[in-house]
Design a protein around this motif. Structure first.
Motif, PDB file in Angstrom:
ATOM      1  N   TRP A 182      -5.714  -3.616   8.024  1.00 56.65           N
ATOM      2  CA  TRP A 182      -5.617  -2.810   6.808  1.00 56.65           C
ATOM      3  C   TRP A 182      -4.639  -1.665   7.040  1.00 56.65           C
ATOM      4  O   TRP A 182      -5.053  -0.499   7.097  1.00 56.65           O
ATOM      5  CB  TRP A 182      -6.974  -2.250   6.410  1.00 56.65           C
ATOM      6  CG  TRP A 182      -7.976  -3.270   5.962  1.00 56.65           C
ATOM      7  CD1 TRP A 182      -7.745  -4.555   5.611  1.00 56.65           C
ATOM      8  CD2 TRP A 182      -9.385  -3.052   5.803  1.00 56.65           C
ATOM      9  NE1 TRP A 182      -8.916  -5.166   5.259  1.00 56.65           N
ATOM     10  CE2 TRP A 182      -9.946  -4.262   5.359  1.00 56.65           C
ATOM     11  CE3 TRP A 182     -10.220  -1.952   5.991  1.00 56.65           C
ATOM     12  CZ2 TRP A 182     -11.297  -4.412   5.111  1.00 56.65           C
ATOM     13  CZ3 TRP A 182     -11.569  -2.097   5.745  1.00 56.65           C
ATOM     14  CH2 TRP A 182     -12.096  -3.318   5.303  1.00 56.65           C
ATOM     15  N   ASN A 188      -2.588   1.253   6.340  1.00 58.53           N
ATOM     16  CA  ASN A 188      -2.619   2.195   5.218  1.00 58.53           C
ATOM     17  C   ASN A 188      -1.359   3.028   5.186  1.00 58.53           C
ATOM     18  O   ASN A 188      -0.321   2.575   4.749  1.00 58.53           O
ATOM     19  CB  ASN A 188      -3.853   3.092   5.336  1.00 58.53           C
ATOM     20  CG  ASN A 188      -4.959   2.697   4.397  1.00 58.53           C
ATOM     21  OD1 ASN A 188      -4.733   2.056   3.388  1.00 58.53           O
ATOM     22  ND2 ASN A 188      -6.170   3.079   4.729  1.00 58.53           N
ATOM     23  N   ARG A 201       0.809  -1.217   0.000  1.00 56.77           N
ATOM     24  CA  ARG A 201       0.000   0.000   0.000  1.00 56.77           C
ATOM     25  C   ARG A 201       0.842   1.266   0.000  1.00 56.77           C
ATOM     26  O   ARG A 201       0.859   2.012  -0.942  1.00 56.77           O
ATOM     27  CB  ARG A 201      -0.932   0.012   1.226  1.00 56.77           C
ATOM     28  CG  ARG A 201      -1.890  -1.133   1.310  1.00 56.77           C
ATOM     29  CD  ARG A 201      -2.961  -1.073   0.281  1.00 56.77           C
ATOM     30  NE  ARG A 201      -3.858   0.052   0.517  1.00 56.77           N
ATOM     31  CZ  ARG A 201      -4.892   0.346  -0.247  1.00 56.77           C
ATOM     32  NH1 ARG A 201      -5.170  -0.388  -1.285  1.00 56.77           N
ATOM     33  NH2 ARG A 201      -5.645   1.377   0.031  1.00 56.77           N
ATOM     34  N   PRO A 206      -1.466  -9.294   6.330  1.00 56.59           N
ATOM     35  CA  PRO A 206      -1.122  -7.875   6.471  1.00 56.59           C
ATOM     36  C   PRO A 206       0.124  -7.695   7.327  1.00 56.59           C
ATOM     37  O   PRO A 206       0.328  -8.414   8.311  1.00 56.59           O
ATOM     38  CB  PRO A 206      -2.342  -7.281   7.184  1.00 56.59           C
ATOM     39  CG  PRO A 206      -3.445  -8.249   6.944  1.00 56.59           C
ATOM     40  CD  PRO A 206      -2.799  -9.593   6.848  1.00 56.59           C
ATOM     41  N   TRP A 260      -1.633  -5.062   2.662  1.00 64.85           N
ATOM     42  CA  TRP A 260      -3.005  -5.398   3.023  1.00 64.85           C
ATOM     43  C   TRP A 260      -3.374  -6.848   2.768  1.00 64.85           C
ATOM     44  O   TRP A 260      -4.391  -7.294   3.227  1.00 64.85           O
ATOM     45  CB  TRP A 260      -3.968  -4.567   2.178  1.00 64.85           C
ATOM     46  CG  TRP A 260      -4.399  -3.297   2.782  1.00 64.85           C
ATOM     47  CD1 TRP A 260      -3.678  -2.504   3.620  1.00 64.85           C
ATOM     48  CD2 TRP A 260      -5.648  -2.646   2.578  1.00 64.85           C
ATOM     49  NE1 TRP A 260      -4.389  -1.400   3.935  1.00 64.85           N
ATOM     50  CE2 TRP A 260      -5.611  -1.454   3.312  1.00 64.85           C
ATOM     51  CE3 TRP A 260      -6.775  -2.946   1.841  1.00 64.85           C
ATOM     52  CZ2 TRP A 260      -6.680  -0.563   3.330  1.00 64.85           C
ATOM     53  CZ3 TRP A 260      -7.829  -2.058   1.865  1.00 64.85           C
ATOM     54  CH2 TRP A 260      -7.778  -0.877   2.612  1.00 64.85           C
TER      55      TRP A 260
END
Length: 137
Positions: free
Chosen positions: A77, A79, A35, A55, A51
């Motif tokens: 997740w 980011n 990501r 992860p 992700w």
């Protein structure tokens, strides 16, 4: 200077000069939906979030060598990612757990929650001096 980026369509991390020349793939193996990226030129480190099925937060040298996973538990997740150059800390935000966390960027230890919200859906994080900035969707 160089520019690094992820291509999560092909699960790659690439680099090129700022004018687009000398483009090459830095990491092509073992990535699953990378990501965000943060680069520490002085230490020669490249950090990224993933992700995919597993992860994680990863680190490698700028040439892609010595790839290690720094964080793989308690994230969903991950980011945005950001470096605190003065404190040698690595920050990331997680859109599913609604947290901003940090670790020691050398050892991956000393993990701590910096901010925890609810239904925030954090997208990016930046650290500058004593301040932390984030965006959400």
């Amino acid at each position: 200077g160089n520019l690094y980026w992820t291509d999560h369509g092909f699960n790659l991390i690439e680099v090129a000069r700022l004018n687009g020349s000398f483009r090459y793939v830095v990491i092509s193996q073992g990535l699953d939906q990378p990501r965000s990226i943060a680069v520490h030129p002085e230490k020669g480190y490249l950090f990224w979030t993933e992700w995919g099925q597993s992860p994680c937060i990863g680190r490698a040298h700028l040439d892609g060598s010595e790839k290690v996973v720094l964080v793989s538990l308690g994230i969903a997740w991950p980011n945005g990612i950001s470096i605190d150059y003065e404190e040698n800390k690595l920050y990331w935000c997680d859109a599913r757990t609604d947290k901003i966390e940090r670790i020691d960027l050398e050892s991956g230890g000393s993990r701590e929650i910096v901010l925890s919200g609810s239904n925030v859906d954090m997208f990016s994080v930046a650290v500058f001096g004593a301040y932390i900035y984030w965006s959400d969707r």
